[in-house]
Structure formats: structure tokens, C-alpha cells
Enzyme design. Sequence first.
Site, PDB file in Angstrom:
ATOM      1  N   CYS A  82      -6.420  12.736  41.154  1.00  0.00           N
ATOM      2  CA  CYS A  82      -5.194  13.105  40.445  1.00  0.00           C
ATOM      3  C   CYS A  82      -4.893  14.589  40.683  1.00  0.00           C
ATOM      4  CB  CYS A  82      -5.287  12.744  38.963  1.00  0.00           C
ATOM      5  SG  CYS A  82      -3.684  12.798  38.125  1.00  0.00           S
ATOM      6  N   HIS A  86      -5.935   7.227  39.496  1.00  0.00           N
ATOM      7  CA  HIS A  86      -7.231   7.318  38.807  1.00  0.00           C
ATOM      8  C   HIS A  86      -8.056   6.079  39.137  1.00  0.00           C
ATOM      9  CE1 HIS A  86      -6.608  10.805  36.147  1.00  0.00           C
ATOM     10  NE2 HIS A  86      -5.338  10.458  36.207  1.00  0.00           N
ATOM     11  N   GLU A  93     -11.082   5.469  38.409  1.00  0.00           N
ATOM     12  CA  GLU A  93     -11.950   5.136  37.274  1.00  0.00           C
ATOM     13  C   GLU A  93     -11.207   4.349  36.196  1.00  0.00           C
ATOM     14  OE1 GLU A  93     -10.077   9.040  35.968  1.00  0.00           O
ATOM     15  OE2 GLU A  93     -10.558   8.030  37.850  1.00  0.00           O
TER      16      GLU A  93
END
Length: 196
Positions: free
Chosen positions: A77, A178, A180
Amino acid sequence: MSIVIINTGCANLSSLKYAIQRLGYNVIITSNHKNILNAKKVFLPGVGTAFSAMKMLNQFKLKDVLYKYQQPVLGICLGMQLLCSFSSENNGIKMLDIIHAPVNILKSNKFPLPHNGWNNVSVCDENPLFIGIKNNSKFYFLHSYALYENDYMIAKTFYNVYFSAAVRKENFFGVQFHPEKSGLVGLQLLKNFLEI
């Protein structure tokens, strides 16, 4: 294998740490130069402003550490944006200048900012980050600034305009989304990076 998440002071690092641990790796969050330089892989995350992130990197003298580091780095990001030359945010912020391209506010027109939610990622170039991931898979985005199409782009996304969803230069990788927070495809991308 030592895995490091650089503490940029402006990100919620627990979800990234947990995702890496789910893949079976030990990981530490640190800004210690020695720990970073001895790591096998480094993550450079970031949420918030380029100004505050660069202030922290300068304060802890992490720019030179990143320039010296020879193993794979993944910017996530804002972390991807920090790899670029500068950001138009706040009348212009000089950044790491590893990726020789600027970051600008998204030209959203009728599309709301920030760009928040799931969007397709189109892979432009064969790359180890995207092994085992279907082209045009959806990843989770949250950002208002973007790196437009450039020579280092390995994947792109459309949000009123095309912008770089992923970049690579030598040992430096970056993703605007992102991983994750992107479910199984995000975990696969993290696994791919950790296995480079």
C-alpha cells in the site's frame, strides 16, 4: 529464516504479522538496522500519509538501510508508494526514489475516494509474486494516491483510470493492495514472496 516487518510507525501491523505467521514463518516488527540487514525478507508496510512515513524513515535512518539491503523487499500500500520518486501529497514529498516514477492522487471523477474495497488485478508480466493466482483475481484496496502505468509495473487495476497494482525493480517489489486482507489469494501472494 528471519522475516522483518519494518515498523513505519503509521500502520496496523498485526494483520500482516498474523498472515505471515499463518504461513509458518517467524516474523519480527522492528526498525533496528542490524535486524533488517540480516533478514531474509523485508516487508515495508504503510497506511496514512507519505509525509509521516518518510519522516519516520528519516528519523530512524532507514533510507540508507533499505538502499544497502540486497534481499527481497515487499512494499505494501503506502509502502509501495514510498519506493517511488515523490508524492504530490502535501505540495510534494520526496520519497525513496527506487522506482523512478511519481505518485499522484487518483483521477477518480465520479468514483469516490478513497478507492476502498475489492478490485480485479490484471497481471501484465510473468512474475513470481503471482504464481498460482488466477489473472484478474480480486484483492483489497484502500488508497487515494496511486502510481500510474510505468516501466516497473507488473500488474494493474482499473478505477476510473488504470494504475499500478504491483511493481518490481530488482529485489524491490510493491503492491498497492493489502494482501494480508485479501483472503486466500492474498495469502498465496505473501507465500510466493516469502519463497522467492
